[in-house]
Structure formats: C-alpha cells, structure tokens
Design an enzyme around this catalytic site. Structure first.
Site, PDB file in Angstrom:
ATOM      1  N   HIS A 196       3.061   6.884   7.582  1.00 56.74           N
ATOM      2  CA  HIS A 196       3.939   7.005   6.913  1.00 56.74           C
ATOM      3  C   HIS A 196       5.314   7.699   7.498  1.00 56.74           C
ATOM      4  O   HIS A 196       5.477   8.727   7.673  1.00 56.74           O
ATOM      5  CB  HIS A 196       3.603   8.544   5.357  1.00 56.74           C
ATOM      6  N   ASP A 245       2.510  12.154   9.317  1.00 56.04           N
ATOM      7  CA  ASP A 245       1.834  12.212   8.893  1.00 56.04           C
ATOM      8  C   ASP A 245       1.784  11.366  10.440  1.00 56.04           C
ATOM      9  O   ASP A 245       0.348  11.931  10.743  1.00 56.04           O
ATOM     10  CB  ASP A 245       1.384  12.508   8.241  1.00 56.04           C
ATOM     11  N   SER A 280       0.798  -1.356   0.075  1.00 51.96           N
ATOM     12  CA  SER A 280       0.524   0.206  -0.657  1.00 51.96           C
ATOM     13  C   SER A 280       0.702   1.567  -0.032  1.00 51.96           C
ATOM     14  O   SER A 280       1.863   1.222  -0.694  1.00 51.96           O
ATOM     15  CB  SER A 280      -0.784  -0.008   0.987  1.00 51.96           C
TER      16      SER A 280
END
Length: 256
Positions: free
Chosen positions: A190, A187, A14
């Site tokens: 990530h 964040d 992902s």
C-alpha cells in the site's frame, strides 16, 4: 444528493482505492485539487480482485442511473497477481482470465455514456522484503513478487492499447525513483504519501494530455460560484477584486 450538480469522478478498485484518502493518499489529493470543480467518489474494496469486481459492476455503475460519471479511474491487479494459495483460497486470478475480466469491465464502462471517460491504473510494484516482514502465517504462503506484478501491469497496458483506452503504467512510474523501495510504500504494497504523489501526478498528466471535450484537467474546468461577489476585497487599483475562489490556485500551484 446536494447541489449544484458537479461532474463525478469515481475511483473504482481494491485497497489502493479504498485507502486513497489515508496517509496523504491520491484520492484525497484529487479531492483537494478538484474542490469546487468535481466530486471525487470512492468505490474501493480491500482484497478484491477483477473477478469479484466484474460480478458487482452493474450494482456499482447501474446503466439506468440519472447521472453517469464524467471520469472513472479503475484499479485491479495487485490481488489478482498474487500466487495461488495452497488451500485454494485467496484472490489469485490467472493472467488470461484477468485480462478478459478487465476487458469486460472496460467494455461495460465504455457503454455507460458517450461522455464517460475511463483511465486504468496498472499494477504497481511491490517491496518483497517488506511484505514478508509484515505477513501473517496465512499470507506467508501467498507468492507476491515484483516480477509477476510487472507481467500483470504489461498485460493491462497492452489491453488498453488494443481498446484505445487511457492507462497509467504505475509499475514503471514508481520504479523511476531511485529510492522507491524505501519511499513509496507503507507495508510493501500500500502507498505512502510519496507513492500517492506519483499516482496523483500521473493522473493529472494523463488528464492534461487527453484530447477530451470537455477537458477534465482541473485547470480547464470551471470553478463553482466563481463570479465576483459584492463581499470580495477590492484591490488597490480599485478596478479588480480578490475573489476567494482563486485561492485554489495558491493551494494547488504544485500540481500541473
């Protein structure tokens, strides 16, 4: 396709895979480390869960391909582990289904070829406070906790033990740093350059320790066009040359 043909390392997952060439990412690190040794291919899909990955597996890794990857590094779990959204939308996959999805992905990839090696990355931790600070209104209804990430991580690790597959426990590895909450994320989810460095180190450690023939650790792999050239510099002893292919050692000396 350009030649000469090199071993292919495919990163499948992902957003942590899709963004792995950004912010000093671990994909970019591997591409640098394996320069003139292997091609690093990114098949990353932001927002995807194991359910969607399973649905396209045959398209990403066709069994009739002329060349199969030497290594596949797989990461799904961060989106699966998010709590169900009240609307019924969102990427949440219940833990039992996640485990079975990852089992089917592993089984399919193992059957690609006798020389395809697989490494799974477990769900990393998250910074819950930073996530809330950066969330939109829709995302604010999604539950994403470090505790839940840990459960999905442990479930994948147990599955890989059962199937005799290599797995890297990112949830634990990142939290070994005292300052992980302030250093490994951009964040809250990530990875920063520091977070990616941990991933890179863990991957290289796994490849170095794996008893695979041939070895896929960068120091053990041949360098493309490494032979001496008449254009190489002759060293002061007049017997040896300075081969530019050896520059890789100086660039990568930090990596083991």
């Amino acid at each position: 396709m350009v030649g000469p043909s090199r071993p292919q390392f495919v990163l499948f997952g992902s957003s942590i895979v899709q963004f792995s060439f950004s912010n000093g990412g671990w994909g970019a690190n591997l591409a640098d480390i394996y320069a003139r040794k292997a091609d690093i291919l990114v098949r990353g899909y932001s927002g995807w869960n194991s359910r969607r990955a399973l649905a396209v597996l045959e398209k990403v890794f066709p069994k009739d391909a002329a060349l199969q990857p030497s290594l596949i590094i797989v990461y799904f779990g961060g989106n699966d582990s998010m709590g169900a959204h009240p609307s019924g939308l969102g990427p949440h996959v219940p833990l039992p289904e996640y485990v079975e999805n990852m089992r089917m992905i592993a089984t399919y990839l193992k059957d690609l070829s006798d020389t395809t090696r697989i490494v799974f990355l477990s769900t990393p931790p998250v910074d819950e406070a930073l996530i809330k600070k950066n969330q939109s209104q829709f995302l604010s209804d999604l539950v994403r906790t470090n505790e839940i990430c840990g459960k999905y991580s442990e479930a994948l690790i147990e599955l890989c033990r059962e199937m005799d597959l290599k797995v890297i426990d990112l949830w634990t590895a990142m939290q070994k740093r005292d300052d992980w909450l302030t250093s490994v994320f951009t964040d809250g989810i990530h990875l920063s350059a520091e977070g990616s460095q941990i991933v890179t180190e863990e991957i290289l450690k796994t490849l170095k320790e794996a008893e695979w023939e041939p070895s896929l650790h960068w120091k053990s792999m041949p360098t493309e066009f490494s032979e001496d050239s008449p254009y190489d510099l002759v060293l002061s002893d007049g017997k040896r040359t300075f081969n530019p292919s050896d520059w890789s050692f100086h660039r990568k000396i930090q990596w083991e």
